[in-house]
Design a protein around this motif. Structure first.
Motif, PDB file in Angstrom:
ATOM      1  N   UNK A 273       1.072  -1.563   0.187  1.00 46.23           N
ATOM      2  CA  UNK A 273       0.271  -0.114  -0.051  1.00 46.23           C
ATOM      3  C   UNK A 273       0.738   1.026   0.061  1.00 46.23           C
ATOM      4  N   UNK A 274       2.150   0.830  -0.465  1.00 49.33           N
ATOM      5  CA  UNK A 274       2.904   2.249  -0.369  1.00 49.33           C
ATOM      6  C   UNK A 274       2.921   3.244  -1.330  1.00 49.33           C
ATOM      7  N   UNK A 275       2.468   4.405  -1.646  1.00 48.37           N
ATOM      8  CA  UNK A 275       2.063   5.590  -2.234  1.00 48.37           C
ATOM      9  C   UNK A 275       2.316   5.414  -3.924  1.00 48.37           C
ATOM     10  N   UNK A 276       1.721   5.301  -4.490  1.00 48.58           N
ATOM     11  CA  UNK A 276       1.939   5.096  -6.073  1.00 48.58           C
ATOM     12  C   UNK A 276       1.716   6.761  -6.647  1.00 48.58           C
ATOM     13  N   UNK A 277       2.551   6.902  -7.601  1.00 49.41           N
ATOM     14  CA  UNK A 277       2.572   8.412  -8.569  1.00 49.41           C
ATOM     15  C   UNK A 277       2.798   9.626  -8.293  1.00 49.41           C
ATOM     16  N   UNK A 278       3.834   9.150  -6.919  1.00 49.57           N
ATOM     17  CA  UNK A 278       4.696  10.542  -6.483  1.00 49.57           C
ATOM     18  C   UNK A 278       5.252  11.404  -7.527  1.00 49.57           C
ATOM     19  N   UNK A 279       6.431   9.890  -8.248  1.00 45.08           N
ATOM     20  CA  UNK A 279       6.672  11.000  -9.155  1.00 45.08           C
ATOM     21  C   UNK A 279       6.140  11.487  -9.997  1.00 45.08           C
ATOM     22  N   UNK A 280       4.744  11.377 -10.481  1.00 42.59           N
ATOM     23  CA  UNK A 280       4.153  12.032 -12.019  1.00 42.59           C
ATOM     24  C   UNK A 280       3.721  13.602 -10.895  1.00 42.59           C
ATOM     25  N   UNK A 281       3.107  13.132  -9.709  1.00 42.58           N
ATOM     26  CA  UNK A 281       2.860  14.145  -9.076  1.00 42.58           C
ATOM     27  C   UNK A 281       3.871  15.751  -9.255  1.00 42.58           C
ATOM     28  N   UNK A 300       3.661  22.326  -4.348  1.00 42.90           N
ATOM     29  CA  UNK A 300       3.633  20.957  -3.908  1.00 42.90           C
ATOM     30  C   UNK A 300       2.503  21.679  -2.390  1.00 42.90           C
ATOM     31  N   UNK A 301       2.374  22.781  -1.504  1.00 44.00           N
ATOM     32  CA  UNK A 301       1.585  22.472  -0.783  1.00 44.00           C
ATOM     33  C   UNK A 301      -0.149  23.005  -1.563  1.00 44.00           C
ATOM     34  N   UNK A 302      -0.240  23.148  -2.937  1.00 36.97           N
ATOM     35  CA  UNK A 302      -1.367  22.690  -3.581  1.00 36.97           C
ATOM     36  C   UNK A 302      -1.577  21.786  -3.816  1.00 36.97           C
ATOM     37  N   UNK A 303      -0.917  20.999  -4.394  1.00 43.18           N
ATOM     38  CA  UNK A 303      -0.771  19.608  -5.368  1.00 43.18           C
ATOM     39  C   UNK A 303      -1.653  18.735  -3.590  1.00 43.18           C
ATOM     40  N   UNK A 304      -0.672  19.217  -2.515  1.00 34.80           N
ATOM     41  CA  UNK A 304      -1.030  18.514  -0.996  1.00 34.80           C
ATOM     42  C   UNK A 304      -2.231  18.712  -0.820  1.00 34.80           C
ATOM     43  N   UNK A 305      -2.877  20.013  -1.413  1.00 35.45           N
ATOM     44  CA  UNK A 305      -4.179  20.166  -0.292  1.00 35.45           C
ATOM     45  C   UNK A 305      -5.398  19.678  -1.293  1.00 35.45           C
ATOM     46  N   UNK A 306      -5.010  19.622  -2.909  1.00 36.19           N
ATOM     47  CA  UNK A 306      -6.441  18.837  -3.866  1.00 36.19           C
ATOM     48  C   UNK A 306      -6.089  17.307  -3.082  1.00 36.19           C
ATOM     49  N   UNK A 307      -4.970  16.907  -2.832  1.00 32.59           N
ATOM     50  CA  UNK A 307      -5.095  14.958  -2.529  1.00 32.59           C
ATOM     51  C   UNK A 307      -5.622  15.069  -0.859  1.00 32.59           C
TER      52      UNK A 307
END
Length: 371
Positions: A273-281, A300-307
């Motif tokens: 369950x380790x996060x996927x797609x971090x590199x593409x973000x 980074x904060x914007x994408x983290x907020x959306x996530x």
């Protein structure tokens, strides 16, 4: 003293601003077209971000995103498109977790070993693409995409119980086992069980290192020069092939650190369950932040907020995939907005040159008349 370039500053701000406005408008249009209230989900996301636990989740996620985006940005400044950050990050987290579980050392040395292994693994995996690019002219886009797929298969094989994996009793999950507490990176506790990953602060500090290395060192100058024009850099004595390999190695090493906030701060193991797609973000963030450490921080904060803020939408009866739609639209908006701003910048530069030439001609004419 260097003259302040107002036009350059405005163009630098215009790209991200236009992209965000366009992404917001497109999100509203898409939601409305599918019969969903276009405003309420956004209001709920803003409301969710007001809770302290969500704020901590956003901060921790931003640290991970920041490292991934820095890895991408290093390649971008060299005119290299390192799409393999996701594979480099996951393989590095897997291998460093295996090593961290297998040894027991005094705290600082244990943590240092895990971090170094992660950096070396990421650098090695990215270095393959760098060597192929420098020695054989293979596109780094193609090679890193293929290496992502290979990394996924390699991780799946390594984590099998017959190799380095462990299957907890009564569970279908596979892990690398738990890292001893001596290998946990200290977190900052703010009460009520909420903790900020200690490695998050390391991530943000690396932004300063990135800026200094890029703008205040000979290596940074060579990297930017080679990225701007490989032939011109070679003519001035820069070994372009060496710079390609070096930049990919550094990009991969930073990518390898992307999994450290979560591995050392929360899970202390690598599992399915380790996060996927971090590199593409990270690619989206680097584009939105224009490879600038401050711009990348805000992105980074914007994408983290959306996530994280969109995770609670399903409770209110909305699909949490709205956040995924928003991130996808930001990618599209970034590409289109930056191209529009680039074309406007070229026209503006041509206009300024024309105005300066006209002004110079007018002054020359006045002098000839006066004579």
């Amino acid at each position: 003293m260097k003259k302040f370039d107002k036009d350059r500053l405005l163009l630098a701000i215009a790209g991200p601003a236009l992209a965000l406005v366009a992404a917001f408008v497109l999100t509203v249009v898409v939601l409305a077209a599918t019969g969903v209230d276009p405003i309420e989900p956004l209001r709920i996301m803003v409301e969710n971000a007001g809770y302290e636990d969500v704020q901590i989740l956003i901060l921790n996620q931003a640290g991970t995103f920041y490292l991934a985006a820095l890895a991408v940005a290093i390649g971008f400044r060299m005119n290299l498109f390192n799409i393999g950050v996701d594979g480099q990050y996951r393989l590095a987290a897997m291998v460093s977790a295996v090593v961290g579980t297998a040894v027991t050392l005094p705290g600082p040395l244990h943590i240092l070993l895990i971090v170094v292994v992660a950096m070396l693994t990421g650098a090695f995996w990215a270095g393959i693409a760098g060597v192929l690019k420098a020695k054989r002219g293979v596109s780094e886009v193609v090679s890193t995409i293929m290496l992502n797929a290979i990394a996924t298969s390699l991780i799946a094989w390594l984590i099998l119980p017959k190799n380095f994996g462990v299957q907890p009793a009564g569970s279908n999950d596979l892990t690398t086992g738990d890292i001893a507490e001596s290998g946990w990176f200290p977190s900052v506790s703010i009460g009520d069980g909420l903790e900020i990953y200690g490695f998050t602060f390391v991530a943000f500090a690396l932004g300063i290192v990135y800026w200094f290395a890029l703008n205040r060192t000979r290596f940074g100058f060579d990297l930017r020069a080679t990225g701007a024009s490989e032939s011109a850099a070679q003519a001035s004595g820069v070994d372009a092939k060496k710079m390609i390999i070096t930049s990919m190695l550094i990009s991969g090493a930073v990518a390898g650190l992307s999994g450290m906030p979560q591995l050392l701060g929360e899970t202390h193991t690598y599992n399915l369950s380790f996060p996927l797609g971090i590199g593409f973000t990270g690619i989206t963030i680097a584009l939105l932040g224009r490879n600038n450490p401050v711009g990348i921080l805000f992105a980074s904060f914007l994408m983290a907020f959306i996530d994280k803020a969109s995770a609670g939408l399903d409770i209110a009866g909305y699909s949490k995939e709205i956040g995924t739609i928003m991130k996808g639209l930001i990618v599209i908006a970034v590409v289109v907005a930056y191209e529009l701003v680039r074309r406007y910048g070229i026209r503006r530069q041509q206009q300024k040159v024309g105005e300066e030439l006209a002004a110079g001609h007018a002054i020359k004419t006045e002098k000839e008349v006066a004579a």
